[in-house]
Scaffold this motif. Structure first.
Motif, PDB file in Angstrom:
ATOM      1  N   SER A  83       0.817  -1.213   0.000  1.00  0.00           N
ATOM      2  CA  SER A  83       0.000   0.000   0.000  1.00  0.00           C
ATOM      3  C   SER A  83       0.848   1.259   0.000  1.00  0.00           C
ATOM      4  O   SER A  83       0.470   2.255  -0.592  1.00  0.00           O
ATOM      5  CB  SER A  83      -0.933   0.027   1.212  1.00  0.00           C
ATOM      6  OG  SER A  83      -0.204   0.283   2.404  1.00  0.00           O
ATOM      7  N   THR A  87      -4.153   7.095   2.291  1.00  0.00           N
ATOM      8  CA  THR A  87      -5.392   7.254   3.049  1.00  0.00           C
ATOM      9  C   THR A  87      -6.525   6.403   2.479  1.00  0.00           C
ATOM     10  O   THR A  87      -7.513   6.188   3.142  1.00  0.00           O
ATOM     11  CB  THR A  87      -5.867   8.716   3.027  1.00  0.00           C
ATOM     12  OG1 THR A  87      -6.160   9.070   1.669  1.00  0.00           O
ATOM     13  CG2 THR A  87      -4.832   9.649   3.616  1.00  0.00           C
ATOM     14  N   ASN A  88      -6.411   5.997   1.256  1.00  0.00           N
ATOM     15  CA  ASN A  88      -7.446   5.312   0.475  1.00  0.00           C
ATOM     16  C   ASN A  88      -8.643   6.216   0.182  1.00  0.00           C
ATOM     17  O   ASN A  88      -9.727   5.743  -0.124  1.00  0.00           O
ATOM     18  CB  ASN A  88      -7.905   3.996   1.113  1.00  0.00           C
ATOM     19  CG  ASN A  88      -8.499   3.043   0.084  1.00  0.00           C
ATOM     20  OD1 ASN A  88      -8.100   3.041  -1.075  1.00  0.00           O
ATOM     21  ND2 ASN A  88      -9.460   2.243   0.495  1.00  0.00           N
ATOM     22  N   LYS A  89      -8.441   7.531   0.258  1.00  0.00           N
ATOM     23  CA  LYS A  89      -9.518   8.462  -0.079  1.00  0.00           C
ATOM     24  C   LYS A  89      -9.952   8.344  -1.535  1.00  0.00           C
ATOM     25  O   LYS A  89     -11.084   8.663  -1.873  1.00  0.00           O
ATOM     26  CB  LYS A  89      -9.095   9.911   0.209  1.00  0.00           C
ATOM     27  CG  LYS A  89      -9.104  10.260   1.667  1.00  0.00           C
ATOM     28  CD  LYS A  89      -8.724  11.700   1.898  1.00  0.00           C
ATOM     29  CE  LYS A  89      -8.648  11.975   3.381  1.00  0.00           C
ATOM     30  NZ  LYS A  89      -8.091  13.288   3.675  1.00  0.00           N
ATOM     31  N   LYS A 118      -4.185  12.004   9.543  1.00  0.00           N
ATOM     32  CA  LYS A 118      -5.198  11.226   8.805  1.00  0.00           C
ATOM     33  C   LYS A 118      -5.300  11.665   7.348  1.00  0.00           C
ATOM     34  O   LYS A 118      -5.858  10.948   6.522  1.00  0.00           O
ATOM     35  CB  LYS A 118      -6.555  11.346   9.492  1.00  0.00           C
ATOM     36  CG  LYS A 118      -6.610  10.574  10.807  1.00  0.00           C
ATOM     37  CD  LYS A 118      -7.956  10.738  11.481  1.00  0.00           C
ATOM     38  CE  LYS A 118      -8.014   9.971  12.788  1.00  0.00           C
ATOM     39  NZ  LYS A 118      -9.290  10.153  13.485  1.00  0.00           N
ATOM     40  N   HIS A 121      -2.255   9.235   6.151  1.00  0.00           N
ATOM     41  CA  HIS A 121      -2.177   7.811   6.477  1.00  0.00           C
ATOM     42  C   HIS A 121      -3.543   7.218   6.769  1.00  0.00           C
ATOM     43  O   HIS A 121      -4.447   7.895   7.232  1.00  0.00           O
ATOM     44  CB  HIS A 121      -1.283   7.601   7.709  1.00  0.00           C
ATOM     45  CG  HIS A 121       0.095   8.131   7.534  1.00  0.00           C
ATOM     46  ND1 HIS A 121       1.065   7.464   6.834  1.00  0.00           N
ATOM     47  CD2 HIS A 121       0.674   9.275   7.970  1.00  0.00           C
ATOM     48  CE1 HIS A 121       2.175   8.164   6.840  1.00  0.00           C
ATOM     49  NE2 HIS A 121       1.971   9.270   7.526  1.00  0.00           N
ATOM     50  N   VAL A 122      -3.653   5.915   6.562  1.00  0.00           N
ATOM     51  CA  VAL A 122      -4.879   5.176   6.825  1.00  0.00           C
ATOM     52  C   VAL A 122      -4.912   4.781   8.308  1.00  0.00           C
ATOM     53  O   VAL A 122      -3.888   4.457   8.895  1.00  0.00           O
ATOM     54  CB  VAL A 122      -4.973   3.964   5.871  1.00  0.00           C
ATOM     55  CG1 VAL A 122      -3.919   2.943   6.140  1.00  0.00           C
ATOM     56  CG2 VAL A 122      -6.332   3.355   5.869  1.00  0.00           C
ATOM     57  N   ALA A 126      -9.611   1.589   9.287  1.00  0.00           N
ATOM     58  CA  ALA A 126      -9.691   1.562   7.823  1.00  0.00           C
ATOM     59  C   ALA A 126      -8.844   0.424   7.256  1.00  0.00           C
ATOM     60  O   ALA A 126      -9.245  -0.225   6.288  1.00  0.00           O
ATOM     61  CB  ALA A 126      -9.257   2.898   7.237  1.00  0.00           C
TER      62      ALA A 126
END
Length: 178
Positions: A83, A87-89, A118, A121-122, A126
């Motif tokens: 990964s 953040t996987n936003k 945040k 980073h995740v 999450a």
């Protein structure tokens, strides 16, 4: 941010900080670096075959204002996904990591970290949500910081409870049999 090519030239190029190593990028040594700037987007991941049994893919992920990529490496049929900081936003990582044998996700922050952290980073919750969907055979959690170390044991227990995969919290020198 500098591209990979620009960064490498600044370090190893004829006028770089470590210019005495420039032969490794100029092709004047028996071993040379194959340097590529990777362009990827949510719609068009980077895909490159290095040899018959080694294929790498990269996908843009959100790391705040800093460009970042997740990597998927297929080595002789074993799929590993990294990964990196994210953040996987963008919502792209979960699908990108599906069906991987090994998923490596960073645990750089705690659940109660600042909004600034945040944004880069995740969170542990999450990470857990992503991994429940991805269902890798092995989950590796590295990249600890002081802010994530204090609750590492609790996070490890919750991951082991929530996931079917083997969960490994990485340490320096870790070797994993695939």
């Amino acid at each position: 941010m500098a591209s990979t090519n620009e960064y490498t030239q600044n370090l190893l190029g004829d006028k770089g900080a470590f210019r005495y190593l420039s032969d490794y990028i100029n092709g004047n040594e028996s071993y040379t670096f194959d340097i590529r700037s990777v362009k990827s987007s949510k719609e068009q991941p980077f895909n490159h075959s290095l040899q018959n049994d080694l294929v790498v893919k990269a996908l843009t992920v959100n790391h705040g204002p800093i460009p970042a990529l997740a990597w998927r490496v297929n080595i002789a049929g074993c799929e590993l996904v990294f990964s990196g900081d994210m953040t996987n936003k963008l919502g792209t990582f979960t699908e990108f990591a599906k069906n991987a044998d090994v998923v490596v996700m960073h645990n750089a922050i705690d659940e109660n970290s600042s909004s600034g952290a945040k944004n880069l980073h995740v969170t542990p919750s999450a990470i857990t949500a992503i991994l429940k969907v991805v269902e890798p055979r092995i989950t590796v959690i590295p990249h600890f910081m002081n802010r994530s170390l204090k609750n590492q044991q609790r996070f490890n227990k919750s991951l082991n409870k929530a996931l079917k995969s083997k969960v490994i919290f990485a340490e320096d020198g870790l070797l994993i049999d695939l």
